[in-house]
Design an enzyme around this catalytic site. Structure first.
Site, PDB file in Angstrom:
ATOM      1  N   GLY A  52      -7.253  24.023 -71.126  1.00 50.80           N
ATOM      2  CA  GLY A  52      -7.111  23.802 -69.685  1.00 50.80           C
ATOM      3  C   GLY A  52      -8.393  23.761 -68.885  1.00 50.80           C
ATOM      4  O   GLY A  52      -8.438  23.139 -67.832  1.00 50.80           O
ATOM      5  N   GLU A  69     -11.812  30.083 -66.936  1.00 55.02           N
ATOM      6  CA  GLU A  69     -10.374  29.847 -67.098  1.00 55.02           C
ATOM      7  C   GLU A  69      -9.909  28.770 -66.126  1.00 55.02           C
ATOM      8  O   GLU A  69     -10.471  28.627 -65.037  1.00 55.02           O
ATOM      9  CB  GLU A  69      -9.602  31.137 -66.782  1.00 55.02           C
ATOM     10  CG  GLU A  69      -9.200  31.950 -67.998  1.00 55.02           C
ATOM     11  CD  GLU A  69      -8.042  31.348 -68.802  1.00 55.02           C
ATOM     12  OE1 GLU A  69      -7.667  30.182 -68.565  1.00 55.02           O
ATOM     13  OE2 GLU A  69      -7.533  32.060 -69.675  1.00 55.02           O
ATOM     14  N   ASP A  70      -8.861  28.058 -66.509  1.00 59.62           N
ATOM     15  CA  ASP A  70      -8.269  27.091 -65.586  1.00 59.62           C
ATOM     16  C   ASP A  70      -7.459  27.795 -64.501  1.00 59.62           C
ATOM     17  O   ASP A  70      -7.575  27.492 -63.323  1.00 59.62           O
ATOM     18  CB  ASP A  70      -7.387  26.082 -66.350  1.00 59.62           C
ATOM     19  CG  ASP A  70      -6.363  26.741 -67.274  1.00 59.62           C
ATOM     20  OD1 ASP A  70      -6.346  27.984 -67.408  1.00 59.62           O
ATOM     21  OD2 ASP A  70      -5.559  25.999 -67.886  1.00 59.62           O
ATOM     22  N   ASP A 111      -2.557  33.562 -64.060  1.00 57.96           N
ATOM     23  CA  ASP A 111      -1.182  33.665 -63.571  1.00 57.96           C
ATOM     24  C   ASP A 111      -0.764  35.143 -63.674  1.00 57.96           C
ATOM     25  O   ASP A 111      -1.046  35.935 -62.788  1.00 57.96           O
ATOM     26  CB  ASP A 111      -0.331  32.717 -64.437  1.00 57.96           C
ATOM     27  CG  ASP A 111       1.117  32.619 -64.034  1.00 57.96           C
ATOM     28  OD1 ASP A 111       1.639  33.558 -63.423  1.00 57.96           O
ATOM     29  OD2 ASP A 111       1.750  31.602 -64.336  1.00 57.96           O
ATOM     30  N   LYS A 117      -3.161  32.884 -59.151  1.00 53.97           N
ATOM     31  CA  LYS A 117      -1.899  33.144 -58.430  1.00 53.97           C
ATOM     32  C   LYS A 117      -1.778  34.652 -58.249  1.00 53.97           C
ATOM     33  O   LYS A 117      -1.182  35.327 -59.108  1.00 53.97           O
ATOM     34  CB  LYS A 117      -0.711  32.642 -59.253  1.00 53.97           C
ATOM     35  CG  LYS A 117      -0.693  31.153 -59.549  1.00 53.97           C
ATOM     36  CD  LYS A 117       0.529  30.824 -60.404  1.00 53.97           C
ATOM     37  CE  LYS A 117       0.573  29.384 -60.795  1.00 53.97           C
ATOM     38  NZ  LYS A 117       1.667  29.082 -61.762  1.00 53.97           N
ATOM     39  N   PHE A 147       4.141  26.011 -60.004  1.00 57.22           N
ATOM     40  CA  PHE A 147       3.626  25.451 -61.259  1.00 57.22           C
ATOM     41  C   PHE A 147       2.811  24.202 -60.929  1.00 57.22           C
ATOM     42  O   PHE A 147       3.298  23.299 -60.253  1.00 57.22           O
ATOM     43  CB  PHE A 147       4.770  25.117 -62.216  1.00 57.22           C
ATOM     44  CG  PHE A 147       4.283  24.688 -63.564  1.00 57.22           C
ATOM     45  CD1 PHE A 147       3.881  25.627 -64.500  1.00 57.22           C
ATOM     46  CD2 PHE A 147       4.215  23.340 -63.894  1.00 57.22           C
ATOM     47  CE1 PHE A 147       3.400  25.235 -65.748  1.00 57.22           C
ATOM     48  CE2 PHE A 147       3.740  22.923 -65.135  1.00 57.22           C
ATOM     49  CZ  PHE A 147       3.336  23.885 -66.055  1.00 57.22           C
ATOM     50  N   VAL A 148       1.571  24.177 -61.395  1.00 53.53           N
ATOM     51  CA  VAL A 148       0.681  23.053 -61.064  1.00 53.53           C
ATOM     52  C   VAL A 148       0.198  22.330 -62.326  1.00 53.53           C
ATOM     53  O   VAL A 148       0.153  22.922 -63.411  1.00 53.53           O
ATOM     54  CB  VAL A 148      -0.541  23.537 -60.238  1.00 53.53           C
ATOM     55  CG1 VAL A 148      -0.108  24.030 -58.863  1.00 53.53           C
ATOM     56  CG2 VAL A 148      -1.324  24.624 -60.968  1.00 53.53           C
ATOM     57  N   ASP A 159      -1.835  21.121 -67.895  1.00 57.60           N
ATOM     58  CA  ASP A 159      -0.795  20.218 -68.401  1.00 57.60           C
ATOM     59  C   ASP A 159       0.616  20.743 -68.169  1.00 57.60           C
ATOM     60  O   ASP A 159       0.827  21.922 -67.901  1.00 57.60           O
ATOM     61  CB  ASP A 159      -0.973  20.009 -69.913  1.00 57.60           C
ATOM     62  CG  ASP A 159      -0.515  21.224 -70.711  1.00 57.60           C
ATOM     63  OD1 ASP A 159      -0.884  22.350 -70.336  1.00 57.60           O
ATOM     64  OD2 ASP A 159       0.238  21.047 -71.691  1.00 57.60           O
ATOM     65  N   ARG A 192      -3.141  16.439 -68.044  1.00 60.19           N
ATOM     66  CA  ARG A 192      -4.499  17.010 -68.062  1.00 60.19           C
ATOM     67  C   ARG A 192      -5.535  16.037 -67.502  1.00 60.19           C
ATOM     68  O   ARG A 192      -6.577  16.442 -67.004  1.00 60.19           O
ATOM     69  CB  ARG A 192      -4.927  17.369 -69.487  1.00 60.19           C
ATOM     70  CG  ARG A 192      -4.156  18.504 -70.103  1.00 60.19           C
ATOM     71  CD  ARG A 192      -4.888  19.029 -71.332  1.00 60.19           C
ATOM     72  NE  ARG A 192      -4.032  19.833 -72.183  1.00 60.19           N
ATOM     73  CZ  ARG A 192      -3.776  21.118 -71.995  1.00 60.19           C
ATOM     74  NH1 ARG A 192      -4.295  21.747 -70.957  1.00 60.19           N
ATOM     75  NH2 ARG A 192      -3.001  21.785 -72.830  1.00 60.19           N
TER      76      ARG A 192
HETATM   77  P1  5GP Z   1      -1.440  34.091 -67.781  1.00 64.80           P
HETATM   78  O1  5GP Z   1      -1.696  34.686 -69.129  1.00 64.80           O
HETATM   79  O2  5GP Z   1      -2.433  34.520 -66.719  1.00 64.80           O
HETATM   80  O3  5GP Z   1      -0.021  34.322 -67.320  1.00 64.80           O
HETATM   81  O4  5GP Z   1      -1.520  32.543 -67.930  1.00 64.80           O
HETATM   82  C1  5GP Z   1      -2.689  31.888 -68.147  1.00 64.80           C
HETATM   83  C2  5GP Z   1      -2.462  30.543 -68.786  1.00 64.80           C
HETATM   84  O5  5GP Z   1      -1.159  30.030 -68.530  1.00 64.80           O
HETATM   85  C3  5GP Z   1      -3.414  29.546 -68.210  1.00 64.80           C
HETATM   86  O6  5GP Z   1      -4.617  29.506 -68.938  1.00 64.80           O
HETATM   87  C4  5GP Z   1      -2.626  28.255 -68.295  1.00 64.80           C
HETATM   88  O7  5GP Z   1      -2.825  27.653 -69.551  1.00 64.80           O
HETATM   89  C5  5GP Z   1      -1.188  28.683 -68.181  1.00 64.80           C
HETATM   90  N1  5GP Z   1      -0.646  28.538 -66.814  1.00 64.80           N
HETATM   91  C6  5GP Z   1      -0.380  29.513 -65.919  1.00 64.80           C
HETATM   92  N2  5GP Z   1       0.094  29.007 -64.776  1.00 64.80           N
HETATM   93  C7  5GP Z   1       0.125  27.666 -64.934  1.00 64.80           C
HETATM   94  C8  5GP Z   1       0.492  26.569 -64.087  1.00 64.80           C
HETATM   95  O8  5GP Z   1       0.893  26.695 -62.912  1.00 64.80           O
HETATM   96  N3  5GP Z   1       0.377  25.332 -64.621  1.00 64.80           N
HETATM   97  C9  5GP Z   1      -0.068  25.114 -65.890  1.00 64.80           C
HETATM   98  N4  5GP Z   1      -0.138  23.854 -66.285  1.00 64.80           N
HETATM   99  N5  5GP Z   1      -0.440  26.117 -66.714  1.00 64.80           N
HETATM  100  C10 5GP Z   1      -0.343  27.372 -66.236  1.00 64.80           C
END
Ligand code: 5GP
Length: 180
Positions: A50, A104-105, A108, A136, A157-158, A164, A170
């Site tokens: 990402g 990081e992208d 969440d 977020k 969700f983006v 992606d 992407r």
């Molecule tokens: P976390 O472990 O913080 O819950 O999630 C991190 C990963 O989940 C990110 O690196 C990404 O790959 C994915 N992710 C979380 N939220 C989104 C979103 O809104 N859109 C997309 N495409 N991926 C997300």
């Protein structure tokens, strides 16, 4: 930016953050990092897939000496985090005594970054910070200090700009959010 709706698989997404805003925020982030890491030759660790666009656009604007390396972790299934922590793949550098900046992208729930930071800490870096394109805050489930955030967003969700939806999106230059 003219509002635009696209379809990826079975979902519709509408334009949300335009490329100009993304780049403007990345420029500010690069200035912050240049100041904070002057004289430290940091190692950027970009989390694939990402963060590839974010990494490219950020690194072009970093003017202090630095290194970059790409690592891979858990993949994201559908629209929910798996919560599982996966092993770090592709980290061949010795990070002991290094100033590490994880790229990081999006953060969440924070599971991914939390797990990654724990594993990196075991390797004895001088410091580790996280720089993320998006965050977020409403979703965060860990006590995490994410020091460098280009933009905070609500719990939508983006896709686009590296992010992606089941493999698609992407390549989009703007960021889109799901149409509820
Ligand atoms: P976390 O472990 O913080 O819950 O999630 C991190 C990963 O989940 C990110 O690196 C990404 O790959 C994915 N992710 C979380 N939220 C989104 C979103 O809104 N859109 C997309 N495409 N991926 C997300």
């Amino acid at each position: 930016m003219n509002p635009r709706t696209i379809t990826l698989h079975d979902c519709s997404f509408s334009t949300y953050i335009c490329e100009e805003e993304i780049i403007a925020r990345i420029v500010m982030l690069a200035e912050q990092l240049d100041q904070a890491y002057a004289g430290k030759t940091p190692l950027f660790l970009a989390v694939l897939n990402g963060s590839f666009m974010f990494t490219a656009d950020l690194l072009k604007r970093i003017s202090i000496p630095c290194e970059v390396s790409f690592i891979r972790l858990a993949s994201y299934q559908d629209m929910h985090s798996t919560g599982k922590v996966k092993e770090i793949l592709g980290l061949n550098e010795d990070i002991s005594g290094r100033h590490v900046i994880v790229l990081e992208d999006i953060v969440d729930t924070g599971h991914t970054v939390h797990g990654l930071l724990k594993q990196l800490a075991d390797r004895g870096p001088a410091s580790v910070e996280v720089a993320t394109l998006l965050m977020k805050p409403e979703c965060l489930q860990h006590e995490l200090e994410v020091k460098y955030v280009a933009k905070t967003i609500p719990n939508d969700f983006v896709v686009g700009y590296g992010l992606d939806y089941n493999g698609l999106g992407r390549n989009l230059r703007d960021i889109y959010k799901i149409v509820s």
